[in-house]
Design an enzyme around this catalytic site. Structure first.
Site, short mmCIF file in Angstrom:
data_model
loop_
_atom_site.label_atom_id
_atom_site.label_comp_id
_atom_site.label_asym_id
_atom_site.label_seq_id
_atom_site.Cartn_x
_atom_site.Cartn_y
_atom_site.Cartn_z
CD GLU A 73 0.85 0.35 3.02
OE1 GLU A 73 0.80 1.60 2.91
OE2 GLU A 73 1.83 -0.22 3.52
CD GLU A 89 7.71 1.58 -0.13
OE1 GLU A 89 8.43 0.77 -0.78
OE2 GLU A 89 8.08 2.73 0.14
#
Length: 358
Positions: free
Chosen positions: A175, A318
């Site tokens: 994300e 991430e």
């Protein structure tokens, strides 16, 4: 396009026969039984999902959802909101940590814009699934409307179906969204039954005064909007994020397509907790890659009944932890398929230490 309800109904248990045969194979290898611990559990879990023997190295992808958060204006992050857009360009150019680790894990990196304020130019390797340009500021208004949450869930399920049709068998969750630890903390507080002060952490590296501000913002948002902890859609609508809701949908879709889901850190795990509260049948398909430094992550893993594979004191997000988890999964598959059995190596399976001096 399958509905949320039909996706949930279609999730099946793991193949117990494949898991048993894989464990028997592991027990026959030249090592003490159970001595490879987590690797053995990973191999058996993958066997239960693949439902075939021998298990094979899976095709892998990191699914990275990006969106902005209106609550960023409350000063809850060490970085300004425009960093969301800037980091997406960094992902596109291959310069972020997740790019490096996805390449290391031999995993495809799939970038999805579900709610970034900026519009990206055509031609970039970004899946355009924008639902709206960021959420509202949860401190004063609900982050989203209920239909927008349902659309985000559907987006996640649709993305996984595309990847499954393309042969992907393992998905790591990633994300990007400045201030999304605030949304994740609010979700975790409500769905795990913990006060905000117990789940709020440093996020992007904020100081104590900013942590106190983050806690205050979450408490005010919850008091103002009164999200129902028993209604996951309501929680996501009032204090969630577009990328978090989309990842929750991806979890449901992946379990329905018999895809292993590798969790990353706190934010992606908050999305998994939301999916789990919608349908606890996803649990056998979950693999916790690592334990984040964010305090709320431990609360989520406890609620999910998961143990992290590694502890590296990471808090980047991430999908970086998920990528590292994929490398361990590959190692587990190779152990099963390449290691010799006691019979093949002509090694005695047991040694009675009482018979001889060592």
């Amino acid at each position: 396009m399958k509905s949320l309800e039909s996706i949930i109904r279609s999730i099946e248990p793991l193949n117990q026969d494949s898991m048993l045969l894989t464990q028997q194979r592991l027990d026959s290898l030249t090592k003490p039984p159970g001595s490879l611990a987590v690797l053995e559990k990973m191999a058996c879990q993958l066997a239960g999902i693949q439902g075939k023997l021998p298990i094979t190295l899976p095709n892998k992808a990191i699914l990275l959802m990006a969106a902005d958060h209106g609550v960023a204006v409350e000063g809850v992050s060490a970085f300004p909101a425009e960093v969301t857009e800037q980091m997406v360009y960094n992902f596109v150019n291959g310069g972020a940590a997740i790019n490096v680790l996805a390449r290391h894990a031999n995993a495809r990196l799939i970038l999805v814009d579900v709610g970034v304020k900026a519009d990206f130019p055509a031609g970039l390797p970004i899946r355009r699934r924008k639902i709206r340009k960021g959420t509202d500021n949860m401190r004063y208004r609900p982050a989203m409307e209920r239909p927008e949450v349902l659309q985000a869930l559907q987006t996640g399920m649709d993305m996984v179906n595309e990847l499954a049709d393309d042969g992907i068998e393992v998905i790591g969750l990633g994300e990007m969204g400045i201030a999304n630890t605030t949304a994740s903390s609010a979700i975790t507080s409500l769905l795990a039954g913990k006060p905000p002060a117990q789940v709020v952490g440093r996020g992007t590296g904020i100081e104590q005064k900013v942590i106190s501000q983050k806690i205050r913002v979450i408490e005010e948002a919850v008091a103002r909007h009164k999200p129902d902890p028993h209604d996951v859609i309501d929680v996501l609508a009032k204090v969630g994020g577009l990328e978090i809701a989309a990842l929750a949908g991806a979890v449901l879709g992946a379990a329905a397509r018999r895809i292993l889901i590798i969790l990353d850190g706190f934010i992606s795990s908050a999305a998994v907790l939301a999916a789990y509260r919608l349908c606890n049948s996803v649990q056998p398909y979950l693999l916790a890659s690592h334990l984040s430094e964010e305090p709320g992550h431990a609360a989520i893993l406890q609620a999910l009944g998961l143990e992290p594979c590694i502890r590296l004191n990471m808090r980047l997000g991430e999908g970086t932890g998920a990528a590292l988890g994929m490398t361990l999964l590959d190692a587990a598959v190779k152990i099963v398929n390449e290691m010799a059995t006691f019979g093949e190596a002509k090694v005695a399976e047991a040694y009675n230490a009482g018979d001889k001096e060592v």
